[in-house]
Scaffold this motif. Structure first.
Motif, PDB file in Angstrom:
ATOM      1  N   UNK A   8       5.129 -90.740 -11.627  1.00 52.29           N
ATOM      2  CA  UNK A   8       5.759 -91.996 -12.050  1.00 52.29           C
ATOM      3  C   UNK A   8       7.162 -92.107 -11.464  1.00 52.29           C
ATOM      4  N   UNK A   9       7.907 -90.995 -11.483  1.00 52.50           N
ATOM      5  CA  UNK A   9       9.244 -91.007 -10.893  1.00 52.50           C
ATOM      6  C   UNK A   9       9.179 -91.304  -9.402  1.00 52.50           C
ATOM      7  N   UNK A  10       8.193 -90.743  -8.729  1.00 54.81           N
ATOM      8  CA  UNK A  10       8.042 -90.981  -7.299  1.00 54.81           C
ATOM      9  C   UNK A  10       7.794 -92.448  -7.014  1.00 54.81           C
ATOM     10  N   UNK A  11       6.884 -93.070  -7.801  1.00 55.50           N
ATOM     11  CA  UNK A  11       6.578 -94.475  -7.582  1.00 55.50           C
ATOM     12  C   UNK A  11       7.774 -95.366  -7.874  1.00 55.50           C
ATOM     13  N   UNK A  12       8.419 -95.121  -9.002  1.00 57.38           N
ATOM     14  CA  UNK A  12       9.545 -95.966  -9.380  1.00 57.38           C
ATOM     15  C   UNK A  12      10.716 -95.788  -8.420  1.00 57.38           C
ATOM     16  N   UNK A  13      10.932 -94.551  -7.955  1.00 66.03           N
ATOM     17  CA  UNK A  13      12.009 -94.313  -6.998  1.00 66.03           C
ATOM     18  C   UNK A  13      11.747 -95.004  -5.677  1.00 66.03           C
ATOM     19  N   UNK A  14      10.483 -94.959  -5.213  1.00 65.27           N
ATOM     20  CA  UNK A  14      10.136 -95.619  -3.959  1.00 65.27           C
ATOM     21  C   UNK A  14      10.307 -97.123  -4.079  1.00 65.27           C
ATOM     22  N   UNK A  15       9.912 -97.688  -5.227  1.00 65.94           N
ATOM     23  CA  UNK A  15      10.058 -99.123  -5.428  1.00 65.94           C
ATOM     24  C   UNK A  15      11.529 -99.510  -5.438  1.00 65.94           C
ATOM     25  N   UNK A  16      12.351 -98.710  -6.094  1.00 67.03           N
ATOM     26  CA  UNK A  16      13.780 -99.013  -6.141  1.00 67.03           C
ATOM     27  C   UNK A  16      14.399 -98.949  -4.753  1.00 67.03           C
ATOM     28  N   UNK A  17      13.888 -98.037  -3.927  1.00 65.01           N
ATOM     29  CA  UNK A  17      14.436 -97.880  -2.576  1.00 65.01           C
ATOM     30  C   UNK A  17      14.026 -99.047  -1.692  1.00 65.01           C
ATOM     31  N   UNK A  18      12.753 -99.515  -1.803  1.00 67.22           N
ATOM     32  CA  UNK A  18      12.209-100.486  -0.877  1.00 67.22           C
ATOM     33  C   UNK A  18      12.450-101.928  -1.289  1.00 67.22           C
ATOM     34  N   UNK A  19      12.654-102.198  -2.583  1.00 65.06           N
ATOM     35  CA  UNK A  19      12.745-103.564  -3.061  1.00 65.06           C
ATOM     36  C   UNK A  19      14.198-103.951  -3.308  1.00 65.06           C
ATOM     37  N   UNK A  20      14.699-104.972  -2.557  1.00 58.58           N
ATOM     38  CA  UNK A  20      16.084-105.391  -2.780  1.00 58.58           C
ATOM     39  C   UNK A  20      16.284-105.923  -4.191  1.00 58.58           C
ATOM     40  N   UNK A  21      17.407-105.602  -4.802  1.00 59.53           N
ATOM     41  CA  UNK A  21      17.714-106.100  -6.137  1.00 59.53           C
ATOM     42  C   UNK A  21      18.428-107.440  -5.995  1.00 59.53           C
ATOM     43  N   UNK A  22      17.662-108.535  -5.954  1.00 59.64           N
ATOM     44  CA  UNK A  22      18.213-109.845  -5.625  1.00 59.64           C
ATOM     45  C   UNK A  22      18.367-110.748  -6.827  1.00 59.64           C
ATOM     46  N   UNK A  23      17.824-110.393  -7.979  1.00 64.98           N
ATOM     47  CA  UNK A  23      17.760-111.309  -9.118  1.00 64.98           C
ATOM     48  C   UNK A  23      19.093-111.907  -9.504  1.00 64.98           C
ATOM     49  N   UNK A  24      20.117-111.090  -9.726  1.00 65.64           N
ATOM     50  CA  UNK A  24      21.424-111.568 -10.172  1.00 65.64           C
ATOM     51  C   UNK A  24      22.473-111.503  -9.065  1.00 65.64           C
ATOM     52  N   UNK A  25      22.055-111.254  -7.837  1.00 61.62           N
ATOM     53  CA  UNK A  25      22.998-111.111  -6.736  1.00 61.62           C
ATOM     54  C   UNK A  25      23.226-112.475  -6.095  1.00 61.62           C
ATOM     55  N   UNK A 182       8.699 -88.838  -1.446  1.00 60.35           N
ATOM     56  CA  UNK A 182       8.178 -88.841  -0.086  1.00 60.35           C
ATOM     57  C   UNK A 182       6.660 -89.034  -0.072  1.00 60.35           C
ATOM     58  N   UNK A 183       6.198 -89.703   0.972  1.00 59.10           N
ATOM     59  CA  UNK A 183       4.762 -89.827   1.214  1.00 59.10           C
ATOM     60  C   UNK A 183       4.334 -88.575   1.975  1.00 59.10           C
ATOM     61  N   UNK A 184       3.966 -87.545   1.231  1.00 63.04           N
ATOM     62  CA  UNK A 184       3.748 -86.236   1.831  1.00 63.04           C
ATOM     63  C   UNK A 184       2.334 -86.125   2.408  1.00 63.04           C
ATOM     64  N   UNK A 185       2.078 -86.927   3.402  1.00 65.22           N
ATOM     65  CA  UNK A 185       0.788 -86.843   4.079  1.00 65.22           C
ATOM     66  C   UNK A 185       0.936 -85.978   5.334  1.00 65.22           C
ATOM     67  N   UNK A 186      -0.160 -85.402   5.777  1.00 65.05           N
ATOM     68  CA  UNK A 186      -0.143 -84.536   6.949  1.00 65.05           C
ATOM     69  C   UNK A 186      -0.066 -85.370   8.225  1.00 65.05           C
ATOM     70  N   UNK A 187       0.921 -85.063   9.057  1.00 67.25           N
ATOM     71  CA  UNK A 187       1.006 -85.691  10.370  1.00 67.25           C
ATOM     72  C   UNK A 187       0.176 -84.927  11.398  1.00 67.25           C
ATOM     73  N   UNK A 188       0.037 -83.632  11.183  1.00 67.08           N
ATOM     74  CA  UNK A 188      -0.816 -82.769  11.994  1.00 67.08           C
ATOM     75  C   UNK A 188      -1.522 -81.814  11.022  1.00 67.08           C
ATOM     76  N   UNK A 189      -2.510 -81.077  11.494  1.00 65.20           N
ATOM     77  CA  UNK A 189      -3.158 -80.112  10.596  1.00 65.20           C
ATOM     78  C   UNK A 189      -2.202 -79.059  10.042  1.00 65.20           C
ATOM     79  N   UNK A 190      -1.036 -78.870  10.668  1.00 68.15           N
ATOM     80  CA  UNK A 190      -0.114 -77.826  10.237  1.00 68.15           C
ATOM     81  C   UNK A 190       1.085 -78.359   9.450  1.00 68.15           C
ATOM     82  N   UNK A 191       1.099 -79.635   9.118  1.00 68.30           N
ATOM     83  CA  UNK A 191       2.211 -80.183   8.345  1.00 68.30           C
ATOM     84  C   UNK A 191       2.212 -79.601   6.933  1.00 68.30           C
TER      85      UNK A 191
END
Length: 271
Positions: A8-25, A182-191
């Protein structure tokens, strides 16, 4: 339960990072934001795109995309081609402006050039940007690959040699926050994607002073990196040296490049 909380922290942190806070700005310019969304759509499809494709990726209605594309074509930031709209060369002007105005890059280039002459392998400078490391200088070796030439490329912080060298200088709670988001997916078999293994690698860097990555981002590549710190000891980027496993045994590469990349990074600790 603990793993669910972390998720849950990962999802909420990613959303906070990617979504501009524009409501009251009240200073936020929505029309300008929509223009950048059109430009950023090309990161998903690096080729000419139709208005419908741009609208689908950007989330802007087709009539809005049409007006924005027309404006950007007039300004030179997009080109109108038979297949649709494509990125324009004027974007390179802004990239050039950034590169020449960044004091870190200005000071790093002669250090990197000297390191490149010594090691005779590819040398890069990347800047730390939370979940990614952003390549801003790349000095090539005798091997040529397309992406290895391009500045502006991003690689994940959690698995790259430069990223783990940066993480080794951060507090443990900040390291864990970055790993969970982080989106911890493998970029190569050895990631390396398991958190406990990543943390173990970071501890190794804290002991040695440099980070080793073997085929974690690119198959056939061994890379050593050391963090670049500001005057306060905060990591702001990393210097990388990369070689081919066809020519180097990992231990030999570390013995050769590790002390050199550490010395080069230490020489930039003045920002």
């Amino acid at each position: 339960m603990q793993e669910q909380a972390r998720a849950r922290r990962k999802r909420s942190g990613a959303q906070a990072k990617d979504k501009p806070q524009t409501g009251e700005d009240r200073l936020f310019v929505e029309a300008l934001s929509r223009g950048f969304k059109v430009l950023e759509a090309f990161s998903q499809a690096p080729r000419p795109m139709s208005l419908a494709e741009i609208a689908s990726i950007s989330g802007i209605d087709k009539s809005g995309v049409q007006r924005i594309v027309h404006t950007l074509v007039q300004l030179g930031y997009l080109d109108k081609q038979q297949e649709g709209a494509a990125l324009g060369r004027k974007l390179l002007d802004r990239s050039f402006d950034y590169l020449r105005s960044n004091p870190i890059i200005q000071q790093a280039v002669p250090v990197l050039a000297d390191l490149r002459r010594t090691v005779q392998e590819r040398v890069d400078l990347s800047l730390f940007d939370d979940l990614t490391m952003h390549y801003v200088v790349r000095m090539q070796s005798k091997r040529d690959t397309f992406y290895a030439h391009l500045v502006g490329r991003r690689v994940p912080t959690f698995c790259s040699s430069g990223g783990r060298s940066v993480l080794s200088h951060l507090p443990d709670d900040q390291v864990m926050d970055i790993l969970l988001r982080s989106d911890r997916r493998k970029l190569t078999p050895r990631t390396t994607v398991e958190i406990d293994q990543i943390l173990a690698r970071i501890e190794e860097v804290r002991t040695s002073g440099y980070s080793l990555a073997i085929e974690e981002v690119l198959v056939g590549e061994v890379a050593v990196a050391a963090a670049v710190l500001d005057r306060s000891g905060v990591p702001i980027g990393a210097i990388h040296v990369a070689g081919s496993l066809a020519e180097w045994a990992p231990d030999d590469f570390v013995a050769r490049a590790g002390p050199l990349v550490s010395a080069a990074a230490a020489g930039l600790r003045q920002f």
